[in-house]
Design an enzyme around this catalytic site. Structure first.
Site, short mmCIF file in Angstrom:
data_model
loop_
_atom_site.label_atom_id
_atom_site.label_comp_id
_atom_site.label_asym_id
_atom_site.label_seq_id
_atom_site.Cartn_x
_atom_site.Cartn_y
_atom_site.Cartn_z
N LYS A 10 0.82 -1.21 0.00
CA LYS A 10 0.00 0.00 0.00
C LYS A 10 0.86 1.27 0.00
CE LYS A 10 -3.97 -2.19 2.23
NZ LYS A 10 -4.95 -2.08 3.34
N TYR A 50 -12.55 -1.97 -3.82
CA TYR A 50 -13.09 -2.00 -2.45
C TYR A 50 -14.61 -1.86 -2.41
CZ TYR A 50 -8.49 -2.00 -0.18
OH TYR A 50 -7.24 -2.35 0.30
N PHE A 58 -15.25 3.87 7.12
CA PHE A 58 -13.88 4.22 6.71
C PHE A 58 -13.70 4.23 5.20
CE2 PHE A 58 -13.90 -0.38 7.73
CZ PHE A 58 -13.48 -0.93 6.51
N ARG A 86 -2.22 -14.38 4.78
CA ARG A 86 -2.92 -13.70 5.87
C ARG A 86 -2.19 -13.90 7.19
NH1 ARG A 86 -7.39 -11.28 4.46
NH2 ARG A 86 -8.38 -11.27 6.51
N THR A 92 -5.35 -6.97 10.89
CA THR A 92 -5.62 -5.70 10.19
C THR A 92 -5.10 -4.52 10.99
OG1 THR A 92 -7.62 -6.66 9.22
CG2 THR A 92 -7.45 -4.26 9.20
N ARG A 103 2.64 -6.60 9.26
CA ARG A 103 1.99 -5.42 9.85
C ARG A 103 2.62 -5.04 11.19
NH1 ARG A 103 -3.85 -7.42 7.72
NH2 ARG A 103 -4.02 -6.08 5.87
N ASN A 113 -1.88 0.17 6.85
CA ASN A 113 -1.43 -1.11 7.39
C ASN A 113 -0.58 -1.90 6.39
OD1 ASN A 113 -3.48 -1.87 5.67
ND2 ASN A 113 -4.64 -3.04 7.17
N HIS A 116 -2.32 -5.54 1.70
CA HIS A 116 -3.63 -6.19 1.56
C HIS A 116 -3.40 -7.61 1.07
CE1 HIS A 116 -7.76 -6.99 0.23
NE2 HIS A 116 -7.21 -7.56 -0.81
N GLU A 127 -10.20 -10.73 -7.35
CA GLU A 127 -9.29 -9.59 -7.23
C GLU A 127 -8.15 -9.67 -8.25
OE1 GLU A 127 -10.03 -8.92 -2.40
OE2 GLU A 127 -8.02 -9.40 -3.13
P1 CMP Z 1 -7.58 -4.27 3.74
O1 CMP Z 1 -7.21 -5.63 4.19
O2 CMP Z 1 -7.02 -3.80 2.45
O3 CMP Z 1 -9.17 -4.15 3.68
C1 CMP Z 1 -9.83 -2.93 3.82
C2 CMP Z 1 -8.94 -1.83 4.32
O4 CMP Z 1 -9.63 -0.78 4.95
C3 CMP Z 1 -8.01 -2.36 5.40
O5 CMP Z 1 -7.08 -3.25 4.88
C4 CMP Z 1 -7.50 -1.06 5.98
O6 CMP Z 1 -6.55 -0.43 5.12
C5 CMP Z 1 -8.78 -0.28 5.95
N1 CMP Z 1 -9.52 -0.45 7.21
C6 CMP Z 1 -10.07 -1.55 7.70
N2 CMP Z 1 -10.69 -1.34 8.85
C7 CMP Z 1 -10.53 -0.06 9.10
C8 CMP Z 1 -10.95 0.78 10.14
N3 CMP Z 1 -11.67 0.30 11.16
N4 CMP Z 1 -10.59 2.04 10.07
C9 CMP Z 1 -9.88 2.51 9.03
N5 CMP Z 1 -9.46 1.75 7.99
C10 CMP Z 1 -9.78 0.49 8.03
#
Ligand code: CMP
Length: 139
Positions: A10, A50, A58, A86, A92, A103, A113, A116, A127
């Site tokens: 990212k 997304y 968010f 994962r 996350t 992470r 983070n 993905h 995807e």
């Molecule tokens: P990802 O695994 O790419 O899936 C969705 C993304 O949204 C996640 O990683 C984060 O980058 C973001 N995300 C997920 N949960 C939250 C949250 N509670 N607040 C802000 N960003 C989030």
């Protein structure tokens, strides 16, 4: 079974020059990077990727963030690649991520983070199809 999963490094990772360090963790875990390209998404790209999160609070911030700098999209291949990636990504929210995970090592916060990874084999196929042409994937 040998599987494929979609990975994204990212904007927080590309901005901090972490592509090689994250790839070293991926390859160290036995996953093979069989496709990789650096791209910059526009709002439409991020919105289609997304779409499942469209109703989340968010979502708008996520689209802004994912279009803020280049990203690196990858296809990873290996035994149980979806679950294995994962596992090495970690939770996350980096505050909850296990020691040694990508992470825990690199992420800044729950949004920034660093990576993905697809959450199921079905979503991985979808995807990968969104992001890569079949001819770009060289297993
Ligand atoms: P990802 O695994 O790419 O899936 C969705 C993304 O949204 C996640 O990683 C984060 O980058 C973001 N995300 C997920 N949960 C939250 C949250 N509670 N607040 C802000 N960003 C989030």
């Amino acid at each position: 079974a040998v599987e494929r999963t979609l990975s994204i490094l990212k904007p927080d990772a590309t901005e901090r020059n972490l592509t090689g360090k994250i790839n070293a963790v991926i390859e160290g875990a036995g996953l093979r990077i069989i496709a990789q390209k650096r791209v910059k998404w526009d709002a439409g790209d991020a919105a289609s990727f997304y779409a499942v999160h469209k109703a989340r609070p968010f979502y708008n911030d996520l689209v802004t963030y994912m279009t803020s700098a280049p990203i690196v999209v990858q296809v990873l291949e290996g035994e149980n690649a979806v679950a294995k990636y994962r596992e090495i990504m970690g939770a996350t929210n980096p505050e909850n991520a296990a020691d040694g995970t990508i992470r825990k090592l690199f992420a800044e916060n729950i949004e920034r983070n660093s990576v993905h990874g697809s959450d199921s084999a079905d979503n991985a196929a979808q995807e990968i199809g969104l992001v890569f042409q079949e001819s770009e994937i060289v297993g």
